[in-house]
Design a protein around this motif. Structure first.
Motif, PDB file in Angstrom:
ATOM      1  N   ASP A 103     -24.825  46.794  17.092  1.00 38.67           N
ATOM      2  CA  ASP A 103     -25.018  45.358  17.307  1.00 38.67           C
ATOM      3  C   ASP A 103     -25.196  44.641  15.983  1.00 38.67           C
ATOM      4  O   ASP A 103     -25.628  45.234  14.999  1.00 38.67           O
ATOM      5  CB  ASP A 103     -26.266  45.112  18.171  1.00 38.67           C
ATOM      6  N   ASP A 105     -27.377  42.419  15.287  1.00 43.27           N
ATOM      7  CA  ASP A 105     -28.712  41.884  15.013  1.00 43.27           C
ATOM      8  C   ASP A 105     -29.631  42.842  14.253  1.00 43.27           C
ATOM      9  O   ASP A 105     -30.809  42.561  14.090  1.00 43.27           O
ATOM     10  CB  ASP A 105     -29.383  41.453  16.318  1.00 43.27           C
ATOM     11  N   ARG A 205     -36.131  51.607  17.153  1.00 46.16           N
ATOM     12  CA  ARG A 205     -35.460  50.327  17.314  1.00 46.16           C
ATOM     13  C   ARG A 205     -36.344  49.224  16.765  1.00 46.16           C
ATOM     14  O   ARG A 205     -37.536  49.167  17.034  1.00 46.16           O
ATOM     15  CB  ARG A 205     -35.179  50.067  18.781  1.00 46.16           C
ATOM     16  N   ARG A 208     -35.138  42.123  16.396  1.00 45.83           N
ATOM     17  CA  ARG A 208     -33.973  41.368  15.983  1.00 45.83           C
ATOM     18  C   ARG A 208     -34.231  40.752  14.620  1.00 45.83           C
ATOM     19  O   ARG A 208     -35.277  40.143  14.395  1.00 45.83           O
ATOM     20  CB  ARG A 208     -33.758  40.268  17.022  1.00 45.83           C
TER      21      ARG A 208
HETATM   22 MG    MG Z   1     -30.224  42.984  20.132  1.00 46.88          MG
END
Ligand code: MG
Ligand code: UDP
Length: 332
Positions: A103, A105, A205, A208
């Motif tokens: 992604d 972001d 993770r 953002r």
């Molecule tokens: Mg995202």
């Protein structure tokens, strides 16, 4: 051994806030992999502009001028994350030995891209990036996402737990993926079905980097629903089961009503009548709706419409004639 040509595919929808930073970080990763002689020097970062309304495409063009690793394709409109990804994968496949999707972001750790490549060099065809924890997500997102995995599993859809679309795929696996022609392609489910030698790499993770989530609840629900109905017929079976159960129950109720009538307590009819009409009516409507959903899928599939349309392809050099014009127009 010949070093593999790697393409990193990055779907972008209104990502002007993060794009320069993602490009910077991904370039750094690519450069160090090239220096280490793990990948070919002509490896690329392919940004897929999924019909953004902001300056995303202009930024991609600018980056392309400054940075020899960056390239891009622009879809003709917003097709959604999954289709943007497929467009990118199928475009990248032509020139690459392996492709990584990530992604824009920067929530996924670009640091593990090296591990992906190492696994690929060991001979794995698919390498899944799996999140360790979900502590940076909101409680709501965490709960809905976990509920989603449970539900999918229960419906008989095999998914890699806590794996989004951060993964490496070899050319061979991508060729195989291209043979899945369905329009409603649920990537995670299909990739899990491909087979081949697979490996998992764990990472944390992050939040953002900038901008807001492009996956509001509405899109999340649509995504989950799509995943279920394109992989599982359990919902239809459930309907059959519920129908059967309610048939049994109403038969028993029927016997009870007959007995009350025969024994002379008959005027209790209205309430139960109304309840059963509403109950069965609701059940029927719901069932028809759900079956309609599957028929709708069949309808879409039989039309065999393209999954996406590329407006401009700066990666393959197959750019339409309007490229120069759009480039000029968009730079103004
Ligand atoms: Mg995202
Ligand atoms: N995205 C896209 N098309 C869309 C929605 C999202 O290409 O219609 C991209 C978006 O730019 C991002 C990725 O898909 O790179 C994942 O979206 P996001 O990070 O907003 O989702 P979340 O991480 O919140 O689930």
């Amino acid at each position: 051994m010949k070093r593999p040509m790697l393409t990193i595919v990055v779907p972008c929808y209104n990502e002007e806030d993060v794009l320069p930073e993602s490009a910077r970080q991904l370039t750094a990763v690519l450069q160090s992999l090239i220096e280490e002689q793990l990948i070919a020097p002509e490896s690329k970062i392919l940004f897929v502009d999924d019909g953004s309304q902001d300056r995303t495409w202009i930024l991609i063009n600018k980056l392309m001028d400054q940075n020899r690793y960056v390239t891009g394709i622009k879809l003709a409109r917003n097709f959604g994350h999954q289709k943007a990804l497929i467009a990118g994968l199928e475009t990248a496949k032509e020139k690459s030995d392996c492709v990584i999707s990530i992604d824009a972001d920067l929530q996924d750790d670009v640091g593990v891209i090296r591990d992906f490549v190492l696994k690929y060099l060991e001979g794995y065809d698919i390498v899944y990036g799996v999140r360790n924890k979900r502590k940076t997500d909101t409680a709501f997102k965490r709960l809905t996402a976990q509920g989603f995995y449970r539900l999918m599993k229960w419906m008989g859809v095999d998914l890699v737990y806590n794996h989004a679309d951060f993964r490496l795929m070899s050319k061979r696996a991508l060729e195989e993926l291209s043979r899945y022609k369905e329009v409603n392609l649920f990537l995670r489910g299909v990739v899990a079905q491909l087979g081949f030698r697979t490996a998992v790499v764990y990472y944390d993770r992050k939040e953002r980097f900038a901008g807001t989530s492009k996956y509001p609840l509405k899109k999340m629900i649509a995504f989950a629903f799509d995943g279920i109905t394109s992989f599982s017929v359990v919902p239809i079976r459930m309907i059959t089961l519920i129908g059967f159960l309610s048939f049994m129950i109403s038969s028993l109720a029927g016997v009870y009503i007959m007995i009350s009538k025969l024994t002379g307590h008959a005027d209790s009819g209205w309430t139960s009548m109304m309840i059963s009409i509403w109950f069965i009516g609701g059940l029927l409507l719901m069932s028809v709706g759900l079956i309609g959903e599957y028929i709708g899928k069949i309808y879409q599939e039989t039309k065999r419409r393209p999954r996406y349309s590329i407006e401009t392809d700066l990666y393959s050099g197959r750019a339409g004639k309007s490229v120069q014009a759009t480039k000029l127009a968009e730079r103004r």
